[in-house]
Design a protein around this motif. Structure first.
Motif, PDB file in Angstrom:
ATOM      1  N   GLY A  70       2.765 -49.382  27.461  1.00 33.41           N
ATOM      2  CA  GLY A  70       3.332 -50.725  27.401  1.00 33.41           C
ATOM      3  C   GLY A  70       2.256 -51.787  27.397  1.00 33.41           C
ATOM      4  N   ILE A  71       1.227 -51.593  28.216  1.00 30.98           N
ATOM      5  CA  ILE A  71       0.111 -52.544  28.238  1.00 30.98           C
ATOM      6  C   ILE A  71      -0.595 -52.564  26.884  1.00 30.98           C
ATOM      7  CG2 ILE A  71      -2.129 -53.038  29.297  1.00 30.98           C
ATOM      8  CD1 ILE A  71      -1.012 -51.807  31.890  1.00 30.98           C
ATOM      9  N   ARG A  72      -0.777 -51.418  26.286  1.00 26.05           N
ATOM     10  CA  ARG A  72      -1.430 -51.352  24.971  1.00 26.05           C
ATOM     11  C   ARG A  72      -0.574 -52.028  23.905  1.00 26.05           C
ATOM     12  NH1 ARG A  72      -3.026 -45.424  23.599  1.00 26.05           N
ATOM     13  NH2 ARG A  72      -4.330 -46.480  22.056  1.00 26.05           N
ATOM     14  N   LEU A  73       0.733 -51.888  24.017  1.00 29.06           N
ATOM     15  CA  LEU A  73       1.608 -52.557  23.058  1.00 29.06           C
ATOM     16  C   LEU A  73       1.517 -54.076  23.181  1.00 29.06           C
ATOM     17  CD1 LEU A  73       4.896 -50.454  22.988  1.00 29.06           C
ATOM     18  CD2 LEU A  73       3.457 -51.039  21.046  1.00 29.06           C
ATOM     19  N   CYS A  74       1.381 -54.546  24.406  1.00 32.68           N
ATOM     20  CA  CYS A  74       1.227 -55.989  24.607  1.00 32.68           C
ATOM     21  C   CYS A  74      -0.071 -56.501  23.989  1.00 32.68           C
ATOM     22  CB  CYS A  74       1.263 -56.321  26.098  1.00 32.68           C
ATOM     23  SG  CYS A  74       2.888 -56.110  26.861  1.00 32.68           S
ATOM     24  N   SER A 455       8.895 -52.049  11.173  1.00 33.28           N
ATOM     25  CA  SER A 455       7.692 -52.625  11.755  1.00 33.28           C
ATOM     26  C   SER A 455       8.053 -53.374  13.028  1.00 33.28           C
ATOM     27  CB  SER A 455       7.020 -53.575  10.764  1.00 33.28           C
ATOM     28  OG  SER A 455       5.925 -54.224  11.373  1.00 33.28           O
ATOM     29  N   LEU A 456       7.253 -53.167  14.067  1.00 35.18           N
ATOM     30  CA  LEU A 456       7.496 -53.844  15.338  1.00 35.18           C
ATOM     31  C   LEU A 456       6.688 -55.117  15.480  1.00 35.18           C
ATOM     32  CD1 LEU A 456       7.462 -50.740  17.725  1.00 35.18           C
ATOM     33  CD2 LEU A 456       9.421 -51.821  16.620  1.00 35.18           C
ATOM     34  N   ASP A 457       5.889 -55.420  14.480  1.00 35.34           N
ATOM     35  CA  ASP A 457       5.028 -56.595  14.582  1.00 35.34           C
ATOM     36  C   ASP A 457       5.831 -57.885  14.731  1.00 35.34           C
ATOM     37  OD1 ASP A 457       2.877 -54.927  14.350  1.00 35.34           O
ATOM     38  OD2 ASP A 457       2.651 -55.205  12.188  1.00 35.34           O
ATOM     39  N   ARG A 458       6.994 -57.927  14.109  1.00 35.40           N
ATOM     40  CA  ARG A 458       7.791 -59.160  14.139  1.00 35.40           C
ATOM     41  C   ARG A 458       8.259 -59.511  15.548  1.00 35.40           C
ATOM     42  NH1 ARG A 458      12.844 -56.740  10.780  1.00 35.40           N
ATOM     43  NH2 ARG A 458      11.078 -55.689   9.791  1.00 35.40           N
ATOM     44  N   PHE A 459       8.275 -58.522  16.447  1.00 36.28           N
ATOM     45  CA  PHE A 459       8.764 -58.769  17.801  1.00 36.28           C
ATOM     46  C   PHE A 459       7.663 -59.191  18.766  1.00 36.28           C
ATOM     47  CE2 PHE A 459      11.535 -55.480  15.932  1.00 36.28           C
ATOM     48  CZ  PHE A 459      12.716 -56.210  15.895  1.00 36.28           C
ATOM     49  N   GLY A 460       6.430 -59.261  18.283  1.00 42.25           N
ATOM     50  CA  GLY A 460       5.330 -59.699  19.127  1.00 42.25           C
ATOM     51  C   GLY A 460       5.093 -58.770  20.300  1.00 42.25           C
ATOM     52  N   ARG A 461       4.980 -59.355  21.498  1.00 46.50           N
ATOM     53  CA  ARG A 461       4.695 -58.560  22.693  1.00 46.50           C
ATOM     54  C   ARG A 461       5.944 -58.062  23.405  1.00 46.50           C
ATOM     55  NH1 ARG A 461      -0.298 -61.850  25.612  1.00 46.50           N
ATOM     56  NH2 ARG A 461      -1.759 -61.717  23.846  1.00 46.50           N
ATOM     57  N   LEU A 462       7.104 -58.420  22.911  1.00 44.83           N
ATOM     58  CA  LEU A 462       8.342 -58.034  23.576  1.00 44.83           C
ATOM     59  C   LEU A 462       8.474 -56.524  23.750  1.00 44.83           C
ATOM     60  CD1 LEU A 462      11.061 -58.803  24.799  1.00 44.83           C
ATOM     61  CD2 LEU A 462      12.034 -58.763  22.475  1.00 44.83           C
ATOM     62  N   PRO A 463       8.194 -55.692  22.724  1.00 46.95           N
ATOM     63  CA  PRO A 463       8.287 -54.241  22.947  1.00 46.95           C
ATOM     64  C   PRO A 463       7.377 -53.751  24.066  1.00 46.95           C
ATOM     65  CG  PRO A 463       8.194 -54.714  20.606  1.00 46.95           C
ATOM     66  CD  PRO A 463       7.904 -55.993  21.315  1.00 46.95           C
ATOM     67  N   GLY A 464       6.203 -54.345  24.189  1.00 42.76           N
ATOM     68  CA  GLY A 464       5.291 -53.950  25.255  1.00 42.76           C
ATOM     69  C   GLY A 464       5.851 -54.263  26.629  1.00 42.76           C
ATOM     70  N   TYR A 465       6.433 -55.467  26.776  1.00 40.98           N
ATOM     71  CA  TYR A 465       7.030 -55.824  28.059  1.00 40.98           C
ATOM     72  C   TYR A 465       8.191 -54.893  28.409  1.00 40.98           C
ATOM     73  CZ  TYR A 465       4.353 -60.161  27.632  1.00 40.98           C
ATOM     74  OH  TYR A 465       3.342 -61.071  27.503  1.00 40.98           O
TER      75      TYR A 465
END
Length: 680
Positions: A70-74, A455-465
């Motif tokens: 999750g931290i890496r995704l952020c 693509s998850l890029d459009r969601f920004g950091r939300l997936p990481g959180y």
């Protein structure tokens, strides 16, 4: 739960397309690799991680791994990393969600929770190895570690077989405690650190596949490649002496997978991998046939198919038949995760002589527990992964990619075949290794844009959180379950020691049981243990008033356990025994009647009913119950001796023995007046 990836100058990972900029390796990428490797290599070393006191702490480590992802995704947007998911990833997530829903709707919350935690952990391992390893070198290190783990297991299997001679007590050694005595049951088969040869052999098959992958598909110096071939050959000894026929099928599938991969991605003519595979299989067959144990094992299997009666009473055939009956009665959503052990005794035939925890077939187990919905999701995942292995194109032609991918494909093929006759996917160590190797293998294929790519890029950091929150929640749930179970396990060990010493369970044992429930209020095992402790204390009380007090506490604990797991018929039998202790016989009979009606062929229940009748002075019915207990396929030890003793008493009074097969529940005088048990 998407996991981020890191690219480096040595790995040049692609997720959708190659990153144009080469990013330096960071602490979280290295931490991911080492923590994943530690989990994977530690799991097989203690009974395949199939004991909660070892399995749950490993899952806590998986929760830490998930939080790291999750931290890496952020951090991914700042690093300009691409994050994508496809149909395979979505199938994993969908099955995890479905397993969680079935856990929350299951009648056995505690045991279903344990399986749901495992399913979630396997998903984390798979997605981490597919999406989260920063360098291919990390994958190669893990594969090398797996090879040497396999060699160690082979040596340990040999060593343990030399220290398991029941005729020479000085040679006995139980590395995981005196209660873990499965090696005596399986002698002379090798079991390594697993306690079961069928699961031990599958670890060796996966390790052998990795060793042969290094030897056949790498460009390491030839002396080193010959060493890997030799190590693979060494592991064949462990595979042979495990005497696991399902493991031998997995070995065959592993070698065929190596051949298929060589045909698709090898740098030699087609006939070379075909000839090499044929010669290898012929050499293995010749090596195996040198063992009289192997010949005997194969002959037993052949005899089973020659005799129709033996075939239809063969344990796996009976389990498969019973599993299909369960699936027919619960077709869409199944009975719930991890409920087979409680459901099956109600379906088993008169010839089945064991208590089955699982079906010896992962596919049927999935169908029974999760129904057609869960089975369909699982089969979509299996089909998608298999198709990817067979049709995908590697990122590039580097030998490292070939070694990682073929190791995953070999393990995947072996487990797919072996799972038709065993339950390796319910052994945490093997399931983790399978999904890790499969995830690493899939990570080396090129990503192709298609209908399922998101693509998850459009969601920004939300997936990481979201992943961080999920990791914290998963870790909290796993940790409280682990602490409760550790307290429970220690309490059980202490109570058993006290019982063997002839002492009454102490108040401290009861307080420890209550402490286990404070950590995990749904721990059905701890509830039943409390009932057992109170019941035993009640049976040792000389005054009736003391018996009543302790007995009421036992009944309250059993009622709570029955509410937590209404599928467990042994709780009813325990309640009946408690009612007997406090002389509430009509209610005791009601409990026994429910138990033996639900499980007609449970010899222990019939034996307890016989004790109940004997205590009431109803000797004819006691003898009937004892005879039925002795006639059960899994009859209770001592039932026939008890029946003989009762018959002597009847003969002394000039009473004729009952007719064989008479059911003591019929014409029971208090049956119509019996009321459901109540606990004031």
């Amino acid at each position: 739960m998407p996991l981020s990836s890191r690219a480096s100058s040595s790995s040049n990972f692609q997720f959708g397309k190659e990153l144009s900029n080469k990013l330096p390796e960071s602490w979280d990428g290295v931490g991911t690799a080492w923590l994943t490797g530690l989990i994977l290599l530690a799991a097989p070393l203690v009974l395949g991680a199939a004991r909660l006191w070892y399995e749950l702490p490993l899952l806590v480590a998986v929760a830490v791994l998930l939080t790291m992802q999750g931290i890496r995704l952020c951090q991914a947007p700042a690093r300009k990393e691409q994050r994508r998911m496809d149909a395979i990833d979505w199938a994993v997530i969908l099955f995890v969600i479905y397993a969680a829903v079935r856990w929350l709707t299951s009648p056995t919350e505690y045991f279903s929770r344990l399986e749901a935690l495992n399913v979630f952990g396997y998903a984390v391992i798979f997605l981490t190895c597919r999406r989260g390893l920063a360098r291919r070198a990390h994958g190669l290190i893990m594969l090398a570690g797996l090879v040497f783990l396999g060699v160690f297991e082979t040596g340990f299997g040999y060593f343990l077989s030399r220290h398991s001679d029941i005729y020479q007590p000085q040679n006995l050694w139980f590395p995981f405690g005196p209660t873990e005595r499965l090696q005596l049951h399986y002698m002379p088969r090798w079991i390594g650190t697993y306690g079961c040869p069928d699961h031990y052999v599958e670890l060796l098959v996966m390790a052998l596949g990795a060793a042969f992958a290094f030897g056949a598909f790498s460009k390491l110096p030839w002396p080193l490649r010959i060493v890997f071939f030799y190590l693979g050959a060494v592991m064949l000894a462990g595979i042979m002496y495990s005497l696991s026929r399902g493991g031998w099928l997995g070995l065959f599938a592993c070698i065929i997978a190596l051949m298929v991969f060589g045909l698709r991605h090898g740098a030699v003519r087609w006939w070379m991998p075909v000839l090499a595979s044929f010669l290898l299989l012929a050499a293995i067959a010749g090596f195996f046939t040198c063992s009289p144990l192997v010949r005997s094992r194969v002959l037993d299997f052949a005899n089973t198919f020659e005799d129709n009666n033996s075939f239809y009473t063969y344990v796996r055939v009976e389990l498969a038949r019973d599993a299909l009956r369960i699936a027919a009665d619960h077709p869409y959503f199944g009975t719930g995760p991890a409920t087979f052990v409680f459901i099956h005794p109600r379906y088993q035939s008169a010839t089945f002589s064991r208590k089955a925890v699982l079906t010896h077939d992962d596919y049927l187990n999935c169908l029974d527990d999760y129904g057609l919905v869960g089975f369909g999701i699982a089969m979509f995942f299996v089909s998608a992964v298999t198709l990817k292995f067979l049709t995908g194109k590697l990122v590039d032609g580097r030998w490292q990619d070939r070694v990682i991918t073929v190791s995953g494909f070999a393990a995947w093929s072996a487990l797919l075949v072996h799972s038709t006759v065993d339950f390796n996917l319910h052994i945490p160590a093997n399931a983790m290794l399978l999904f890790a190797l499969t995830g690493m293998g899939l990570s080396r294929f090129r990503e192709i844009e298609h209908w399922s790519t998101v693509s998850l890029d459009r969601f920004g950091r939300l997936p990481g959180y979201l992943v961080i929150l999920l990791g914290l929640a998963y870790g909290t749930e796993t940790l409280r379950t682990a602490v409760s179970d550790i307290i429970y396990e220690k309490t059980i060990d202490r109570a058993l020691d006290e019982e063997q010493n002839g002492t009454i369970p102490t108040a401290q044992a009861i307080e420890d049981g209550k402490l286990a429930l404070k950590w995990d209020w749904g721990n059905a095992q701890a509830m039943m243990m409390l009932g057992d402790l109170y019941r035993y204390r009640a049976s040792r009380e000389k005054e009736m008033e003391g018996r009543m007090i302790e007995g009421q506490e036992a009944l309250a604990a059993y009622q709570r356990a029955l509410a937590a797991n209404p599928l467990d018929d042994t709780i009813l039998a325990r309640m009946g025994m408690t009612f007997d202790v406090i002389h509430r016989y009509p209610e005791a009979f009601f409990c026994y009647e429910q138990a033996v009606t639900a499980e007609r062929y449970n010899g222990q229940f019939w034996n307890q009913l016989g004790n109940h009748f004997w205590q009431r002075g109803m000797l004819e019915k006691a003898e009937q119950a004892y005879l039925l207990a002795a006639a059960c396929p899994n009859g209770f030890e001592g039932s026939q001796a008890a029946a003989d003793e009762v018959q002597q008493l009847l003969n002394a009074h000039g009473i004729s023995p009952p007719l064989p097969g008479t059911n003591p529940l019929e014409s029971e005088p208090e049956k119509e007046n019996a009321e459901p048990p109540t606990v004031p």
